[in-house]
Design a protein around this motif. Structure first.
Motif, PDB file in Angstrom:
ATOM      1  N   THR A  86      -2.760  -7.770 -16.595  1.00  0.00           N
ATOM      2  CA  THR A  86      -1.664  -7.794 -15.362  1.00  0.00           C
ATOM      3  C   THR A  86      -2.477  -8.044 -14.209  1.00  0.00           C
ATOM      4  OG1 THR A  86      -0.249  -6.334 -16.390  1.00  0.00           O
ATOM      5  CG2 THR A  86      -0.123  -6.310 -14.108  1.00  0.00           C
ATOM      6  N   ARG A  87      -2.116  -8.961 -13.483  1.00  0.00           N
ATOM      7  CA  ARG A  87      -2.756  -9.098 -12.129  1.00  0.00           C
ATOM      8  C   ARG A  87      -2.022  -8.367 -11.102  1.00  0.00           C
ATOM      9  NH1 ARG A  87      -6.478 -11.935  -9.952  1.00  0.00           N
ATOM     10  NH2 ARG A  87      -7.144 -13.156 -11.803  1.00  0.00           N
ATOM     11  N   LEU A  88      -2.607  -7.212 -10.420  1.00  0.00           N
ATOM     12  CA  LEU A  88      -2.034  -6.488  -9.241  1.00  0.00           C
ATOM     13  C   LEU A  88      -2.507  -6.917  -7.998  1.00  0.00           C
ATOM     14  CD1 LEU A  88      -0.418  -3.979  -8.433  1.00  0.00           C
ATOM     15  CD2 LEU A  88      -2.468  -2.801  -8.736  1.00  0.00           C
ATOM     16  N   THR A  89      -1.603  -7.059  -7.089  1.00  0.00           N
ATOM     17  CA  THR A  89      -1.944  -7.496  -5.619  1.00  0.00           C
ATOM     18  C   THR A  89      -1.320  -6.489  -4.838  1.00  0.00           C
ATOM     19  OG1 THR A  89      -2.187 -10.083  -6.168  1.00  0.00           O
ATOM     20  CG2 THR A  89      -1.988  -9.362  -4.090  1.00  0.00           C
ATOM     21  N   VAL A  90      -2.266  -5.787  -3.971  1.00  0.00           N
ATOM     22  CA  VAL A  90      -1.486  -4.764  -3.135  1.00  0.00           C
ATOM     23  C   VAL A  90      -1.692  -5.441  -1.741  1.00  0.00           C
ATOM     24  CG1 VAL A  90      -1.843  -2.270  -2.257  1.00  0.00           C
ATOM     25  CG2 VAL A  90      -2.415  -2.806  -4.663  1.00  0.00           C
TER      26      VAL A  90
ATOM     27  N   THR B 265       0.955  -0.975  -0.010  1.00  0.00           N
ATOM     28  CA  THR B 265      -0.022  -0.017  -0.140  1.00  0.00           C
ATOM     29  C   THR B 265       0.920   1.246  -0.148  1.00  0.00           C
ATOM     30  OG1 THR B 265      -0.198   0.037   2.467  1.00  0.00           O
ATOM     31  CG2 THR B 265      -2.032  -1.040   1.104  1.00  0.00           C
ATOM     32  N   GLY B 266       0.321   2.295  -0.716  1.00  0.00           N
ATOM     33  CA  GLY B 266       1.130   3.610  -0.759  1.00  0.00           C
ATOM     34  C   GLY B 266       2.168   3.635  -1.724  1.00  0.00           C
ATOM     35  N   GLN B 267       2.474   2.362  -2.516  1.00  0.00           N
ATOM     36  CA  GLN B 267       3.346   2.325  -3.587  1.00  0.00           C
ATOM     37  C   GLN B 267       2.792   3.006  -5.037  1.00  0.00           C
ATOM     38  OE1 GLN B 267       6.818   1.483  -3.229  1.00  0.00           O
ATOM     39  NE2 GLN B 267       6.040   1.833  -1.112  1.00  0.00           N
ATOM     40  N   ARG B 268       3.517   3.053  -5.965  1.00  0.00           N
ATOM     41  CA  ARG B 268       3.110   3.434  -7.326  1.00  0.00           C
ATOM     42  C   ARG B 268       3.839   2.287  -8.268  1.00  0.00           C
ATOM     43  NH1 ARG B 268       3.033   8.227 -10.830  1.00  0.00           N
ATOM     44  NH2 ARG B 268       3.881   7.760 -12.600  1.00  0.00           N
ATOM     45  N   VAL B 269       2.900   2.015  -9.254  1.00  0.00           N
ATOM     46  CA  VAL B 269       3.198   0.969 -10.484  1.00  0.00           C
ATOM     47  C   VAL B 269       2.803   1.456 -11.453  1.00  0.00           C
ATOM     48  CG1 VAL B 269       3.158  -1.262  -8.711  1.00  0.00           C
ATOM     49  CG2 VAL B 269       1.020  -0.405  -9.918  1.00  0.00           C
ATOM     50  N   THR B 270       3.668   0.978 -12.554  1.00  0.00           N
ATOM     51  CA  THR B 270       3.164   1.212 -13.972  1.00  0.00           C
ATOM     52  C   THR B 270       3.106  -0.225 -14.575  1.00  0.00           C
ATOM     53  OG1 THR B 270       4.600   3.245 -13.997  1.00  0.00           O
ATOM     54  CG2 THR B 270       4.209   2.343 -16.199  1.00  0.00           C
ATOM     55  N   LEU B 271       1.832  -0.081 -15.488  1.00  0.00           N
ATOM     56  CA  LEU B 271       1.471  -1.188 -16.079  1.00  0.00           C
ATOM     57  C   LEU B 271       1.824  -0.895 -17.729  1.00  0.00           C
ATOM     58  CD1 LEU B 271      -1.813  -2.468 -14.386  1.00  0.00           C
ATOM     59  CD2 LEU B 271       0.719  -2.757 -13.825  1.00  0.00           C
ATOM     60  N   ARG B 272       2.227  -1.849 -18.377  1.00  0.00           N
ATOM     61  CA  ARG B 272       2.523  -1.544 -19.843  1.00  0.00           C
ATOM     62  C   ARG B 272       1.749  -2.165 -20.820  1.00  0.00           C
ATOM     63  NH1 ARG B 272       7.287   0.175 -22.987  1.00  0.00           N
ATOM     64  NH2 ARG B 272       7.401  -0.695 -24.937  1.00  0.00           N
ATOM     65  N   CYS B 273       1.307  -1.749 -22.138  1.00  0.00           N
ATOM     66  CA  CYS B 273       0.583  -2.452 -22.960  1.00  0.00           C
ATOM     67  C   CYS B 273       0.888  -2.234 -24.190  1.00  0.00           C
ATOM     68  CB  CYS B 273      -0.820  -2.069 -22.912  1.00  0.00           C
ATOM     69  SG  CYS B 273      -2.087  -2.370 -24.183  1.00  0.00           S
ATOM     70  N   SER B 274       1.105  -3.260 -25.203  1.00  0.00           N
ATOM     71  CA  SER B 274       1.535  -2.859 -26.583  1.00  0.00           C
ATOM     72  C   SER B 274       0.226  -3.525 -27.356  1.00  0.00           C
ATOM     73  CB  SER B 274       2.793  -3.610 -27.153  1.00  0.00           C
ATOM     74  OG  SER B 274       3.910  -3.070 -26.469  1.00  0.00           O
TER      75      SER B 274
ATOM     76  N   SER C  17      -0.973   5.110  -8.494  1.00  0.00           N
ATOM     77  CA  SER C  17      -0.042   5.510  -7.510  1.00  0.00           C
ATOM     78  C   SER C  17      -0.833   5.505  -6.167  1.00  0.00           C
ATOM     79  CB  SER C  17       0.176   6.926  -7.707  1.00  0.00           C
ATOM     80  OG  SER C  17      -0.703   7.879  -7.955  1.00  0.00           O
ATOM     81  N   SER C  18      -0.480   5.619  -5.165  1.00  0.00           N
ATOM     82  CA  SER C  18      -0.900   5.812  -3.614  1.00  0.00           C
ATOM     83  C   SER C  18      -1.730   4.533  -3.399  1.00  0.00           C
ATOM     84  CB  SER C  18      -1.779   6.987  -3.414  1.00  0.00           C
ATOM     85  OG  SER C  18      -0.818   8.312  -3.532  1.00  0.00           O
ATOM     86  N   LEU C  19      -1.425   3.329  -3.913  1.00  0.00           N
ATOM     87  CA  LEU C  19      -2.004   2.094  -4.033  1.00  0.00           C
ATOM     88  C   LEU C  19      -2.837   1.904  -2.878  1.00  0.00           C
ATOM     89  CD1 LEU C  19       0.114   0.100  -6.204  1.00  0.00           C
ATOM     90  CD2 LEU C  19      -2.143   0.657  -6.741  1.00  0.00           C
ATOM     91  N   GLU C  20      -3.999   1.386  -2.705  1.00  0.00           N
ATOM     92  CA  GLU C  20      -4.531   0.774  -1.663  1.00  0.00           C
ATOM     93  C   GLU C  20      -5.194  -0.702  -1.922  1.00  0.00           C
ATOM     94  OE1 GLU C  20      -8.022   3.538  -1.640  1.00  0.00           O
ATOM     95  OE2 GLU C  20      -6.990   5.421  -1.317  1.00  0.00           O
ATOM     96  N   LEU C  21      -5.516  -1.235  -0.830  1.00  0.00           N
ATOM     97  CA  LEU C  21      -5.611  -2.917  -0.871  1.00  0.00           C
ATOM     98  C   LEU C  21      -6.824  -2.851  -2.060  1.00  0.00           C
ATOM     99  CD1 LEU C  21      -5.899  -3.660   3.016  1.00  0.00           C
ATOM    100  CD2 LEU C  21      -4.166  -4.142   1.323  1.00  0.00           C
ATOM    101  N   GLY C  22      -7.958  -2.066  -2.081  1.00  0.00           N
ATOM    102  CA  GLY C  22      -8.884  -2.220  -2.921  1.00  0.00           C
ATOM    103  C   GLY C  22      -8.348  -2.194  -4.348  1.00  0.00           C
ATOM    104  N   ASP C  23      -7.366  -1.675  -4.797  1.00  0.00           N
ATOM    105  CA  ASP C  23      -6.825  -1.639  -5.893  1.00  0.00           C
ATOM    106  C   ASP C  23      -6.500  -2.922  -6.557  1.00  0.00           C
ATOM    107  OD1 ASP C  23      -5.260   1.530  -5.329  1.00  0.00           O
ATOM    108  OD2 ASP C  23      -7.255   1.113  -6.134  1.00  0.00           O
ATOM    109  N   SER C  24      -6.225  -3.810  -5.794  1.00  0.00           N
ATOM    110  CA  SER C  24      -5.854  -5.373  -6.002  1.00  0.00           C
ATOM    111  C   SER C  24      -7.046  -5.818  -7.366  1.00  0.00           C
ATOM    112  CB  SER C  24      -5.961  -6.130  -4.848  1.00  0.00           C
ATOM    113  OG  SER C  24      -4.971  -5.618  -4.216  1.00  0.00           O
TER     114      SER C  24
END
Lengths: 112, 115
Positions: free
Chosen positions: B110-114, B15-24, B79-86
């Motif tokens: 992309t499976r994101l787990t926070v 939680t609180g982190q920032r991630v970037t997902l990429r798509c082509s 950004s500012s990731l929360e559990l609910g963003d999973s």
């Protein structure tokens, strides 16, 4: 606002015919699409209706009635591999541009 | 294989982190869409880009942003990731701007787990 309603679950036997209904409420309606998604997989396009009537693609057919804000997906000669989630999606245009809104999905269970 | 690629396949963060997902997108497709799918939920449209320009916006949180680059690949920044963003985050592409009359082709997600 915009909303779509479809049944949460449908169960049918192999070889049978099943119909999955979708009713929608939206402004600026353009068309209705159907997507299939197997567990753990990505959605794949099945069909698209912009005009009233029936579109047939192999075992799958899709119907639209714009006046009734209603459509359905018809699956014939059901096979076990048809067990999946099926999403209806409405395409519409509004001040925010074109949008695709998906329903919550109908989980289809095909039994032997 | 739809021809749409997404990386990474899985992402685990705090939680609180920032991630970037990429798509082509598929070769030749100019439109890119981002969707969020929470567990046992439908697909929630986030945002669409067409040829580098934002085209349509859905229910995208202010903590989320996206862009499409000149080579047409797209990135979704959370950004500012929360559990609910999973959730599963899907990218889709299509040829046209409206994405209305043509098919959207989805990437594998992309499976994101926070945590």
């Amino acid at each position: 606002g915009q909303s779509l309603e479809q049944p949460s679950e449908v169960t049918a036997v192999e070889g049978a015919i099943v119909q999955i209904n979708c009713t929608y409420q939206t402004s600026g309606f353009y068309g209705l699409s159907w997507y299939q998604q197997h567990d753990g997989g990505a959605p794949t396009f099945l069909s698209y209706n912009a005009l009233d009537g029936l579109e047939e693609t192999g075992r799958f057919s899709s119907f639209l009635s714009r006046s009734d804000s209603y459509g359905y997906l018809l699956l014939q000669e059901l096979q076990m591999k048809d067990s999946a989630s099926y999403f209806c999606a409405v395409q519409s245009e509004n001040t925010g541009g074109f949008k695709t809104i998906f329903g919550a999905g109908t989980r289809l269970f095909v039994k032997a | 294989d739809s021809g749409v690629t997404q990386t990474p396949k899985h992402l685990i963060t705090a939680t609180g982190q920032r991630v970037t997902l990429r798509c082509s997108p598929r070769s030749g497709d100019l439109s890119v869409y981002w969707y969020q799918q929470s567990l046992d939920q439908g697909l929630q449209f986030l945002i669409q880009y067409y040829n580098g320009e934002e085209r349509a916006k859905g229910n995208i949180l202010e903590r989320f942003s996206a862009q499409q680059f000149p080579d047409l690949h797209s990135e979704l920044n959370l950004s500012s990731l929360e559990l609910g963003d999973s959730a599963l985050y899907f990218c889709a592409s299509s040829v046209e701007a409206s994405g209305v009359t043509d098919t959207q082709y989805f990437g594998p997600g992309t499976r994101l787990t926070v945590l």
